[in-house]
Design an enzyme around this catalytic site. Structure first.
Site, PDB file in Angstrom:
ATOM      1  N   ASP A 133      20.747  -7.099   7.874  1.00 39.50           N
ATOM      2  CA  ASP A 133      20.427  -6.141   7.527  1.00 39.50           C
ATOM      3  C   ASP A 133      19.512  -7.289   6.238  1.00 39.50           C
ATOM      4  O   ASP A 133      19.616  -7.828   6.038  1.00 39.50           O
ATOM      5  CB  ASP A 133      22.030  -6.325   5.653  1.00 39.50           C
ATOM      6  CG  ASP A 133      22.611  -5.462   5.062  1.00 39.50           C
ATOM      7  OD1 ASP A 133      21.006  -4.631   4.845  1.00 39.50           O
ATOM      8  OD2 ASP A 133      23.108  -5.799   4.213  1.00 39.50           O
ATOM      9  N   MET A 164       1.612  -0.818   0.254  1.00 39.96           N
ATOM     10  CA  MET A 164      -0.141  -0.133   0.359  1.00 39.96           C
ATOM     11  C   MET A 164       0.202   1.241  -0.330  1.00 39.96           C
ATOM     12  O   MET A 164       1.990   1.735   0.679  1.00 39.96           O
ATOM     13  CB  MET A 164      -0.936  -0.139   1.155  1.00 39.96           C
ATOM     14  CG  MET A 164      -1.754   0.954   1.158  1.00 39.96           C
ATOM     15  SD  MET A 164      -3.006   0.860   2.678  1.00 39.96           S
ATOM     16  CE  MET A 164      -4.279   2.140   2.313  1.00 39.96           C
ATOM     17  N   HIS A 180       0.733  -5.116   1.339  1.00 38.68           N
ATOM     18  CA  HIS A 180      -0.866  -5.760   0.448  1.00 38.68           C
ATOM     19  C   HIS A 180       0.057  -7.087  -0.368  1.00 38.68           C
ATOM     20  O   HIS A 180      -0.315  -7.214  -1.802  1.00 38.68           O
ATOM     21  CB  HIS A 180      -1.280  -4.535   0.093  1.00 38.68           C
ATOM     22  CG  HIS A 180      -2.485  -4.168  -0.614  1.00 38.68           C
ATOM     23  ND1 HIS A 180      -3.162  -4.078  -0.998  1.00 38.68           N
ATOM     24  CD2 HIS A 180      -3.198  -5.758  -0.352  1.00 38.68           C
ATOM     25  CE1 HIS A 180      -4.053  -4.595  -1.490  1.00 38.68           C
ATOM     26  NE2 HIS A 180      -4.440  -5.235  -1.319  1.00 38.68           N
ATOM     27  N   ASP A 225      11.917  -0.916   7.359  1.00 38.53           N
ATOM     28  CA  ASP A 225      12.672  -0.906   7.394  1.00 38.53           C
ATOM     29  C   ASP A 225      12.887  -2.465   6.821  1.00 38.53           C
ATOM     30  O   ASP A 225      13.792  -2.969   6.692  1.00 38.53           O
ATOM     31  CB  ASP A 225      13.379  -1.536   8.896  1.00 38.53           C
ATOM     32  CG  ASP A 225      13.471  -0.420   9.714  1.00 38.53           C
ATOM     33  OD1 ASP A 225      13.432   0.601   9.418  1.00 38.53           O
ATOM     34  OD2 ASP A 225      13.457  -0.859  11.174  1.00 38.53           O
ATOM     35  N   LEU A 257      18.178   3.316   6.365  1.00 34.95           N
ATOM     36  CA  LEU A 257      17.849   4.272   8.214  1.00 34.95           C
ATOM     37  C   LEU A 257      17.277   2.838   9.187  1.00 34.95           C
ATOM     38  O   LEU A 257      16.024   2.683   8.382  1.00 34.95           O
ATOM     39  CB  LEU A 257      17.531   4.845   8.317  1.00 34.95           C
ATOM     40  CG  LEU A 257      18.363   6.410   7.628  1.00 34.95           C
ATOM     41  CD1 LEU A 257      17.587   7.536   8.439  1.00 34.95           C
ATOM     42  CD2 LEU A 257      19.969   6.603   8.216  1.00 34.95           C
TER      43      LEU A 257
END
Length: 326
Positions: free
Chosen positions: A309, A51, A122, A294, A302
């Site tokens: 990672d 979304m 989504h 993230d 960031l």
């Protein structure tokens, strides 16, 4: 005679022009060099955003990728990888049809009969739709924080129409702007359809219509679906369970503070979706130190100082698919 090679070249050029026109929404990164074949899967990797998602906003020189650094890293490690564009805001079925068209284009471009679908948020149910209607074109489906059992924030927004109606109008403006900025202004946006699809009730209806044994029977953290379903397709998932992870990520921090406070309950979540709704197929992990952004290395990489990672997670998963012959 050179007529036959000439005709062949003309046909090839005609096909290329046709595919270029129709497949302009697909983004493929071709690296200047390939460092390894670690992520070289048998079938192309196809990424589908969630979304308010996009492939790239702006130009290659001055823009931002949704899958920040993920696509070029996969390509450098041998993968054929494509980032698709579907409507930032719309129903799962409409987004699914858009994705299916792009899957067909990728199959035509690569000559490979199947693809490995990766869907974030989504994008998870959107990929599930493609598997349901065209299983012969899918080798695997991976849901990264997928809304496989719906989204609590969508339920709560729809419950209060006095909030949902004006917000939907604002959302449509944002979605339309995103479609324009990624060079595809014709993508239709419908925030209300998006919220209804992502609601618990809407997802239950969708799962009944486009059923897969990879989706658990209920939203329970300890419950998982089948890794390999009867159609031979492999299924995987992972998600994070954090909200605010980096105070310097201002946009991220603002959203991860407001959304959980207003629209989420006490259950473990990544700031947008609960952990249990993301369980699907083989659950690789559901406790990464990531929030909802993230997970795709946003914004601009960031994240928490000691968190995993996300670029490496995608690379490792591509290798997992490779080892499965996918």
């Amino acid at each position: 005679m050179k007529i036959k090679p000439l005709l062949s070249s003309m046909l090839t050029l005609s096909l290329f022009i046709s595919l270029s026109t129709q497949a302009s929404v697909i983004t493929q990164i071709k690296p200047n060099y390939v460092s390894s074949n670690y992520a070289q899967t048998k079938y192309p990797i196809v990424l589908t955003h969630g979304m308010f998602g996009f492939s790239r906003l702006g130009t290659q020189a001055f823009g931002m990728d949704y899958w920040y650094q993920i696509v070029p890293d996969l390509a450098r490690n041998g993968a054929q990888v494509y980032a698709t564009q579907v409507s930032p805001l719309n129903s799962t079925e409409i987004r699914g049809e858009q994705l299916l068209q792009q899957v067909d284009e990728i199959i035509a471009l690569t000559g490979k009969p199947k693809v490995n679908l990766f869907g974030h948020s989504h994008g998870g149910p959107t990929s599930q739709y493609v598997e349901a209607v065209a299983p012969n074109k899918v080798a695997s489906v991976t849901a990264i924080a997928g809304a496989m059992h719906g989204a609590e924030f969508a339920d709560n927004m729809l419950k209060y129409q006095v909030v949902a109606v004006p917000l939907s109008k604002i959302f449509n403006i944002i979605g339309t702007a995103e479609s324009y900025l990624q060079g595809n202004p014709d993508l239709p946006n419908d925030a209300t359809a998006s919220l209804k699809s992502l609601s618990t009730q809407g997802t239950a209806i969708f799962n009944a219509k486009y059923a897969t044994a990879a989706t658990p029977s209920n939203c329970n953290i300890s419950n998982s679906g089948q890794k390999i379903t009867s159609n031979g397709i492999h299924h995987y998932s992972w998600t994070g369970d954090r909200q605010v992870t980096n105070l310097f990520d201002v946009l991220d921090t603002a959203l991860m503070t407001v959304v959980p406070a207003l629209f989420m309950g006490p259950a473990s979540n990544d700031g947008i979706l609960s952990v249990c709704t993301a369980n699907y197929g083989q659950v690789i992990r559901n406790d990464y130190e990531h929030n909802h952004f993230d997970e795709v290395n946003q914004v601009l990489g960031l994240r928490g100082l000691f968190s995993q990672d996300p670029v490496a997670l995608f690379r490792q998963h591509a290798n997992r698919l490779k080892l499965q012959g996918l």
